[in-house]
Design a protein around this motif. Structure first.
Motif, mmCIF file in Angstrom:
data_model
loop_
_atom_site.group_PDB
_atom_site.id
_atom_site.type_symbol
_atom_site.label_atom_id
_atom_site.label_comp_id
_atom_site.label_asym_id
_atom_site.label_seq_id
_atom_site.Cartn_x
_atom_site.Cartn_y
_atom_site.Cartn_z
ATOM 1 N N SER A 181 15.055 11.565 59.216
ATOM 2 C CA SER A 181 15.860 11.401 60.418
ATOM 3 C C SER A 181 16.796 12.565 60.732
ATOM 4 O O SER A 181 16.914 12.960 61.908
ATOM 5 C CB SER A 181 16.668 10.098 60.338
ATOM 6 N N PRO A 182 17.476 13.186 59.755
ATOM 7 C CA PRO A 182 18.387 14.286 60.117
ATOM 8 C C PRO A 182 17.676 15.569 60.536
ATOM 9 O O PRO A 182 18.329 16.487 61.036
ATOM 10 C CB PRO A 182 19.175 14.513 58.815
ATOM 11 N N HIS A 183 16.363 15.637 60.325
ATOM 12 C CA HIS A 183 15.678 16.921 60.478
ATOM 13 C C HIS A 183 14.617 16.954 61.573
ATOM 14 O O HIS A 183 14.138 18.037 61.915
ATOM 15 C CB HIS A 183 15.016 17.302 59.154
ATOM 16 N N VAL A 184 14.207 15.789 62.094
ATOM 17 C CA VAL A 184 13.135 15.763 63.090
ATOM 18 C C VAL A 184 13.672 15.254 64.416
ATOM 19 O O VAL A 184 14.767 14.699 64.505
ATOM 20 C CB VAL A 184 11.960 14.879 62.617
ATOM 21 N N GLY A 185 12.873 15.451 65.462
ATOM 22 C CA GLY A 185 13.311 15.014 66.778
ATOM 23 C C GLY A 185 13.293 13.512 66.943
ATOM 24 O O GLY A 185 14.165 12.934 67.583
ATOM 25 N N ASP A 186 12.276 12.856 66.352
ATOM 26 C CA ASP A 186 12.169 11.409 66.474
ATOM 27 C C ASP A 186 11.206 10.914 65.406
ATOM 28 O O ASP A 186 10.338 11.659 64.931
ATOM 29 C CB ASP A 186 11.656 11.019 67.858
ATOM 30 N N VAL A 187 11.374 9.663 65.015
ATOM 31 C CA VAL A 187 10.497 9.008 64.050
ATOM 32 C C VAL A 187 9.926 7.760 64.707
ATOM 33 O O VAL A 187 10.672 6.943 65.249
ATOM 34 C CB VAL A 187 11.245 8.632 62.754
ATOM 35 N N ARG A 188 8.594 7.623 64.646
ATOM 36 C CA ARG A 188 7.925 6.457 65.229
ATOM 37 C C ARG A 188 6.999 5.844 64.183
ATOM 38 O O ARG A 188 6.308 6.574 63.480
ATOM 39 C CB ARG A 188 7.072 6.863 66.444
ATOM 40 N N ARG A 189 6.968 4.523 64.099
ATOM 41 C CA ARG A 189 6.018 3.843 63.215
ATOM 42 C C ARG A 189 5.185 2.889 64.050
ATOM 43 O O ARG A 189 5.724 2.054 64.780
ATOM 44 C CB ARG A 189 6.746 3.084 62.107
#
Length: 263
Positions: A181-189
């Protein structure tokens, strides 16, 4: 019929049945956990795919998720890999994010794969060359469609990354989210590994990550698609991914080193 066409036709045959049974009030059972579901649709879909493959390649073994057959690939063998409904939790909750997946390895190396996403109207397939995305049609021509490639994102901070692992409640999923989370633009599952990997191959997602060992039916087809689309797939140490790897990192290649460093 060559193996690429067979993979596509077999996946379509299974997807057509699974789509017919979708949202029809099937009885649902559980396997290893309270959310590890299996339905009559899973079993019947795999049976239809296996029957189709047996007509074309009767001597080839099948490694499939359902039933009492083979569950592991052997080194350097020729075999088909089948997931009748990848994303069964979505399927039983009437969520249209699921895939029917067929892949084949020859002498241990993937040579063809097809992922059908019938409720989204999409299909991804590849032989030894490019990846084709086409509109899912059970009886449509195999060679229609557009060649696709992985995304051109070069910044991890602006990338969309999707976990592929199942939520288990043991903290692994939360730890992965905390790392990403601190390093990418967005997280999707999305709840379907093969759907997720297909979206990476098609350039809609920039990367997908799993940090535990996964079954071949959850991975091999999608990995083949990503590699044929120009992406990179490794284990967590950056070594080439195999079905026996611990963890899977699949990306467009441009953000791969940065993603490995985060993980």
């Amino acid at each position: 019929m060559d193996r690429r066409i067979t993979a596509v036709r077999a996946a379509r045959a299974g997807a057509a049945l699974a789509a017919e049974l979708f949202r029809t009030g099937l009885d649902v059972e559980t396997k290893d956990s309270a959310t590890d579901f299996v339905t009559e649709a899973d079993r019947r879909t795999q049976e239809r795919i296996v029957e189709f493959l047996a007509e074309e390649y009767p001597d080839d073994p099948v490694v499939g998720e359902e039933g009492d057959g083979r569950k592991r690939l052997q080194a350097d063998e020729t075999a088909w890999i089948v997931d009748p409904i990848d994303g069964t939790t979505n399927y039983v909750r009437d969520i249209p994010l699921w895939a029917t997946s067929v892949a084949v390895v020859v002498d241990g190396d993937p040579v063809a794969a097809a992922n059908c996403l019938p409720m989204l109207g999409d299909e991804y397939h590849a032989g030894t060359d490019d990846v084709i995305r086409t509109t899912y049609q059970p009886d449509g021509p195999v060679d229609d469609g557009d060649s696709v490639t992985v995304s051109d994102a070069s910044s991890l901070e602006a990338s969309i990354v999707a976990p592929t692992l199942r939520y288990t409640g043991d903290g692994v999923y939360g730890s992965l989210l905390g790392a990403l989370s601190p390093h990418v633009g967005d997280v999707r599952r999305f709840g379907s590994a093969q759907t997720t990997l297909s979206l990476v191959a098609g350039g809609h997602l920039d990367a997908a990550v799993g940090v535990t060992e996964a079954h071949p039916w959850d991975t091999v087809a999608g990995v083949h698609l990503i590699e044929r689309a120009g992406g990179t797939v490794t284990d967590l140490d950056g070594d080439p991914w195999t079905p026996r790897s611990e963890g899977l990192v699949a990306s467009n290649g441009r953000i791969h080193d940065a993603l490995l460093a985060v993980l």
